[in-house]
Scaffold this motif. Structure first.
Motif: not given
Ligand code: UTP
Length: 414
Positions: A106, A108, A111-114, A116, A158, A161
């Motif tokens: 994740q 987490s 905290g990066f959207k999308g 890694k 993900n 994406d």
């Protein structure tokens, strides 16, 4: 629908999870049907069992801890180094090595959207974590004019994406037929009271079930057959976020082959004896990571007759598995570990809430638990400065700035 709803109500009552359909009357027909299907597919017995097991304080106490042998790459003689390197190159050139990248986390802490892997290092020009790994693989494939298959595990969240990112970047000019994406399984996350969480009023909150799911996920995606048809013998398994990780390090491959083991791992020496997490050892005769409750600073200080520390080899998520080992592991259910994390959730009023501190348990399987199914492992200690610069968060020692600096110094300027 009424029958299904009644079945679901029965299940939720049995496991005291009725809150999952608290907002049912506010949902559209599609949302209702999706939510019911999600609930019907949850193994509540397994979750309850895990919740109880971790709340039980005396689970599986380790009676005996023993050290594992390792070699230190930096002290290998030049002739040994050459021998391992040459054998590694011979194996790579014969098309016997593939790469598996674990990219289903994740991320987490960052905290990066999308995904890694799509995170870009602030180098000149900017480069993504996926491209960095691809460049290592492409380097060997182009030099020796061979195909090196690359298997990339993503989460269900993900997957698309990740594929879109590769398509947008033309697969970094690597042969598209060599790149396979596959998804890992999920597990519901739970609150400290054992209640499942909603991520939306119409959706139960699931998260990837840990990188140890890789063996089963490969099998499910029929990729073990792909490995067999390509006549692979060795698969490197590594994470997505260490920018200095060469997945085809010939010395590591040659070293593993010389040790005649089915599994191997690179390790890092842990300087600080008070830091006792992720140390390689045998627990009750089984190879793995020392269990912290038994592993004290005193044990960490123990040395052999020559003064070498017995228990300072830590896991850096860089492993080699024979294809036979992968096949065997794809039929085994690895144990779950519990992590305490911070995750947004839907509160009793149906509002999304972001907590300030950890609030949920996540159940994860870890690749290193696979080692317990083998009698031997080859450990190769490598230098942290040369081979370890992961990106974990923005404020700790493993941040993007440090990783970019090291990547520029050690890889770009080489
Ligand atoms: P980490 O435990 O560091 O997780 O995973 P992460 O997702 O990068 O970051 P946090 O912990 O959420 O902040 C080590 C490697 O294992 C992969 C990650 O993508 C990373 O390459 N991983 C982790 C998976 O493939 N699946 C998982 O379920 C968990």
């Amino acid at each position: 629908m009424d029958d299904t709803l009644n079945t679901v109500k029965g299940i939720l009552k049995k496991y005291t999870q009725e809150h999952l359909i608290s907002f049912y009357s506010q949902l559209t027909e599609t949302q209702k049907s999706n939510l019911l299907n999600q609930i019907l597919n949850i193994d509540f017995d397994e979750i309850l069992e895990l919740y109880n097991m971790f709340n039980d304080s005396d689970v599986n106490p380790t009676e005996e801890i023993e050290p594992l042998k390792y070699s230190d790459k930096s002290t290998l003689s030049p002739s040994k180094l050459k021998q391992y390197y040459n054998n590694g190159i011979k194996t790579i050139k014969a098309g016997k090595v593939g790469v598996i990248t674990l990219a289903g986390g994740q991320g987490s802490r960052l905290g990066f959207k999308g995904p890694k892997g799509t995170f870009c290092l602030d180098t000149n020009p900017k480069i993504s974590l996926f491209e960095i790994l691809c460049n290592y693989i492409k380097g060997y494939a182009n030099k020796y004019k061979i195909n090196i298959p690359w298997y990339i595990m993503t989460s269900t969240a993900n997957y698309f994406d990740t594929i879109n990112f590769f398509e947008k970047n033309d697969f970094f000019n690597y042969n598209r037929n060599n790149i396979h994406f596959f998804t890992q399984a999920n597990m519901p996350i739970i609150g400290i009271d054992g209640k499942l969480i909603l991520s939306e009023i119409y959706k139960v909150h699931f998260a990837s079930n840990g990188n140890g799911n890789v063996f089963k996920a490969l099998k499910k995606a029929n990729l073990i057959s792909d490995m067999e048809s390509r006549k692979l013998q060795w698969l490197f398994i590594g994470g997505i976020d260490n920018v200095l990780l060469d997945p085809l390090d010939p010395v590591f491959i040659g070293y593993t082959i010389s040790c005649k083991t089915q599994v191997s791992s690179k390790t890092l020496f842990k300087e600080d004896p008070s830091d006792i997490s992720w140390i390689f050892a045998k627990n009750n005769k089984k190879i793995g990571i020392a269990e912290c409750e038994n592993f004290t600073e005193q044990i960490s200080m123990l040395t052999d007759k020559k003064g070498n520390y017995l228990y300072r080899e830590t896991n850096m998520l860089a492993h080699l598995f024979s294809l036979n080992a992968i096949k065997k592991l794809s039929t085994i259910k690895l144990p779950y570990h519990r992590a305490f994390r911070k995750n947004a959730f839907v509160n009793e009023e149906g509002m999304k809430q972001v907590p300030d501190s950890p609030n949920i348990y996540k159940f994860e399987q870890f690749v290193f638990d696979a080692f317990s199914y083998f009698n031997n492992i080859a450990l190769l200690r490598v230098k942290k400065d040369d081979e370890f610069a992961p990106i974990k968060d923005f404020n700790g020692p493993y941040n993007p700035e440090v990783a970019a600096k090291k990547y520029e110094e050690l890889i770009l300027k080489k």
